[in-house]
Design a protein around this motif. Sequence first.
Motif, PDB file in Angstrom:
ATOM      1  N   TYR A 100      45.486  31.764  39.743  1.00 50.12           N
ATOM      2  CA  TYR A 100      44.485  32.208  38.776  1.00 50.12           C
ATOM      3  C   TYR A 100      43.090  31.907  39.303  1.00 50.12           C
ATOM      4  O   TYR A 100      42.833  30.833  39.834  1.00 50.12           O
ATOM      5  CB  TYR A 100      44.655  31.478  37.439  1.00 50.12           C
ATOM      6  CG  TYR A 100      45.982  31.718  36.773  1.00 50.12           C
ATOM      7  CD1 TYR A 100      46.430  32.996  36.508  1.00 50.12           C
ATOM      8  CD2 TYR A 100      46.778  30.644  36.394  1.00 50.12           C
ATOM      9  CE1 TYR A 100      47.643  33.206  35.888  1.00 50.12           C
ATOM     10  CE2 TYR A 100      47.992  30.845  35.773  1.00 50.12           C
ATOM     11  CZ  TYR A 100      48.426  32.133  35.521  1.00 50.12           C
ATOM     12  OH  TYR A 100      49.625  32.347  34.909  1.00 50.12           O
ATOM     13  N   CYS A 101      42.177  32.858  39.127  1.00 45.81           N
ATOM     14  CA  CYS A 101      40.774  32.605  39.434  1.00 45.81           C
ATOM     15  C   CYS A 101      40.099  32.105  38.153  1.00 45.81           C
ATOM     16  O   CYS A 101      40.712  32.148  37.081  1.00 45.81           O
ATOM     17  CB  CYS A 101      40.094  33.883  39.965  1.00 45.81           C
ATOM     18  SG  CYS A 101      39.729  35.115  38.706  1.00 45.81           S
ATOM     19  N   TRP A 113      38.873  26.003  38.288  1.00 45.75           N
ATOM     20  CA  TRP A 113      39.664  26.874  39.152  1.00 45.75           C
ATOM     21  C   TRP A 113      40.861  26.106  39.725  1.00 45.75           C
ATOM     22  O   TRP A 113      41.986  26.584  39.720  1.00 45.75           O
ATOM     23  CB  TRP A 113      38.789  27.396  40.269  1.00 45.75           C
ATOM     24  CG  TRP A 113      39.342  28.520  41.089  1.00 45.75           C
ATOM     25  CD1 TRP A 113      40.624  28.957  41.167  1.00 45.75           C
ATOM     26  CD2 TRP A 113      38.590  29.358  41.952  1.00 45.75           C
ATOM     27  NE1 TRP A 113      40.725  30.009  42.030  1.00 45.75           N
ATOM     28  CE2 TRP A 113      39.489  30.278  42.519  1.00 45.75           C
ATOM     29  CE3 TRP A 113      37.254  29.417  42.312  1.00 45.75           C
ATOM     30  CZ2 TRP A 113      39.083  31.250  43.435  1.00 45.75           C
ATOM     31  CZ3 TRP A 113      36.857  30.380  43.205  1.00 45.75           C
ATOM     32  CH2 TRP A 113      37.757  31.290  43.762  1.00 45.75           C
ATOM     33  N   PRO A 166      43.283  44.880  37.099  1.00 43.14           N
ATOM     34  CA  PRO A 166      43.857  43.533  37.084  1.00 43.14           C
ATOM     35  C   PRO A 166      43.067  42.632  38.029  1.00 43.14           C
ATOM     36  O   PRO A 166      42.276  43.105  38.849  1.00 43.14           O
ATOM     37  CB  PRO A 166      45.285  43.751  37.596  1.00 43.14           C
ATOM     38  CG  PRO A 166      45.174  44.968  38.454  1.00 43.14           C
ATOM     39  CD  PRO A 166      44.112  45.833  37.821  1.00 43.14           C
ATOM     40  N   CYS A 167      43.283  41.344  37.924  1.00 42.73           N
ATOM     41  CA  CYS A 167      42.604  40.395  38.805  1.00 42.73           C
ATOM     42  C   CYS A 167      43.162  40.551  40.217  1.00 42.73           C
ATOM     43  O   CYS A 167      44.348  40.312  40.455  1.00 42.73           O
ATOM     44  CB  CYS A 167      42.807  38.967  38.307  1.00 42.73           C
ATOM     45  SG  CYS A 167      42.067  37.740  39.398  1.00 42.73           S
ATOM     46  N   PHE A 210      42.343  38.772  42.890  1.00 45.48           N
ATOM     47  CA  PHE A 210      42.633  37.459  43.476  1.00 45.48           C
ATOM     48  C   PHE A 210      44.037  37.014  43.087  1.00 45.48           C
ATOM     49  O   PHE A 210      44.812  36.571  43.936  1.00 45.48           O
ATOM     50  CB  PHE A 210      41.598  36.426  43.012  1.00 45.48           C
ATOM     51  CG  PHE A 210      41.810  35.061  43.598  1.00 45.48           C
ATOM     52  CD1 PHE A 210      41.357  34.771  44.863  1.00 45.48           C
ATOM     53  CD2 PHE A 210      42.483  34.078  42.885  1.00 45.48           C
ATOM     54  CE1 PHE A 210      41.563  33.516  45.424  1.00 45.48           C
ATOM     55  CE2 PHE A 210      42.696  32.821  43.424  1.00 45.48           C
ATOM     56  CZ  PHE A 210      42.243  32.539  44.703  1.00 45.48           C
ATOM     57  N   GLN A 211      44.377  37.175  41.817  1.00 50.58           N
ATOM     58  CA  GLN A 211      45.701  36.774  41.346  1.00 50.58           C
ATOM     59  C   GLN A 211      46.785  37.677  41.934  1.00 50.58           C
ATOM     60  O   GLN A 211      47.867  37.215  42.275  1.00 50.58           O
ATOM     61  CB  GLN A 211      45.731  36.803  39.808  1.00 50.58           C
ATOM     62  CG  GLN A 211      46.817  35.950  39.204  1.00 50.58           C
ATOM     63  CD  GLN A 211      48.081  36.730  38.889  1.00 50.58           C
ATOM     64  OE1 GLN A 211      48.072  37.940  38.746  1.00 50.58           O
ATOM     65  NE2 GLN A 211      49.182  36.007  38.787  1.00 50.58           N
ATOM     66  N   ASN A 269      41.283  32.290  28.152  1.00 49.74           N
ATOM     67  CA  ASN A 269      40.340  31.697  29.099  1.00 49.74           C
ATOM     68  C   ASN A 269      39.420  30.733  28.356  1.00 49.74           C
ATOM     69  O   ASN A 269      38.351  31.122  27.876  1.00 49.74           O
ATOM     70  CB  ASN A 269      39.518  32.755  29.829  1.00 49.74           C
ATOM     71  CG  ASN A 269      38.777  32.186  31.018  1.00 49.74           C
ATOM     72  OD1 ASN A 269      38.510  30.994  31.074  1.00 49.74           O
ATOM     73  ND2 ASN A 269      38.449  33.038  31.970  1.00 49.74           N
ATOM     74  N   GLY A 280      38.047  33.513  36.336  1.00 49.40           N
ATOM     75  CA  GLY A 280      37.866  34.597  35.370  1.00 49.40           C
ATOM     76  C   GLY A 280      39.143  35.207  34.856  1.00 49.40           C
ATOM     77  O   GLY A 280      39.101  36.069  33.970  1.00 49.40           O
ATOM     78  N   CYS A 281      40.291  34.794  35.400  1.00 45.79           N
ATOM     79  CA  CYS A 281      41.561  35.370  34.951  1.00 45.79           C
ATOM     80  C   CYS A 281      41.719  35.184  33.443  1.00 45.79           C
ATOM     81  O   CYS A 281      41.571  34.085  32.924  1.00 45.79           O
ATOM     82  CB  CYS A 281      42.738  34.714  35.671  1.00 45.79           C
ATOM     83  SG  CYS A 281      43.083  35.410  37.292  1.00 45.79           S
ATOM     84  N   THR A 305      39.822  36.741  31.212  1.00 49.38           N
ATOM     85  CA  THR A 305      38.583  36.979  30.478  1.00 49.38           C
ATOM     86  C   THR A 305      38.599  38.321  29.753  1.00 49.38           C
ATOM     87  O   THR A 305      38.183  38.407  28.594  1.00 49.38           O
ATOM     88  CB  THR A 305      37.369  36.907  31.422  1.00 49.38           C
ATOM     89  OG1 THR A 305      37.326  35.596  31.997  1.00 49.38           O
ATOM     90  CG2 THR A 305      36.080  37.170  30.688  1.00 49.38           C
ATOM     91  N   THR A 306      39.086  39.371  30.399  1.00 50.75           N
ATOM     92  CA  THR A 306      39.135  40.679  29.738  1.00 50.75           C
ATOM     93  C   THR A 306      40.046  40.621  28.521  1.00 50.75           C
ATOM     94  O   THR A 306      39.699  41.114  27.446  1.00 50.75           O
ATOM     95  CB  THR A 306      39.612  41.764  30.714  1.00 50.75           C
ATOM     96  OG1 THR A 306      38.771  41.760  31.866  1.00 50.75           O
ATOM     97  CG2 THR A 306      39.581  43.141  30.058  1.00 50.75           C
TER      98      THR A 306
END
Length: 145
Positions: free
Chosen positions: A58-59, A129, A48-49, A51-52, A83, A61-62, A64-65
Amino acid sequence: MSRVLAPADPRRTWFRVAMATGAAAAVGFGVWSLRRFDPNAADSPFLPCLFQAFTGLYCPGCGTTRALHALVHGDVATAIAMNPLLFVLVPLLGVVLLHASGRPVPLPRRAVDTLLGPWFWLALIGGYWVLRNVPVWPFTILGPA
């Protein structure tokens, strides 16, 4: 006046082949992983992210996967919802890579210079961001769905 081309350096050719093979293997493994495993599942091998998880924000890249997972399954609308920046960055990075390879870029020189400058990327990614963490519509649509 004709130019005589020097023979290609075999070390450089080998390096290019090795890099292309490695990149193809990495992309293939990534596509296989995204087709095989669901990042939304509880037992997902995808991280998981962080940062989040630590900040609740949310960063850039949140999502993206999950967007790439949706994309390899043909669900473009969900991928964009997860995203939207991903769909802006891919063409822009394509132009940058085209320029870096020495090929002509079908854009005005000023546009290419802007894309190659760090302030453009700082403004784009930093602005995204910040805006995706504003809890007011229409900025809420920038967060992962």
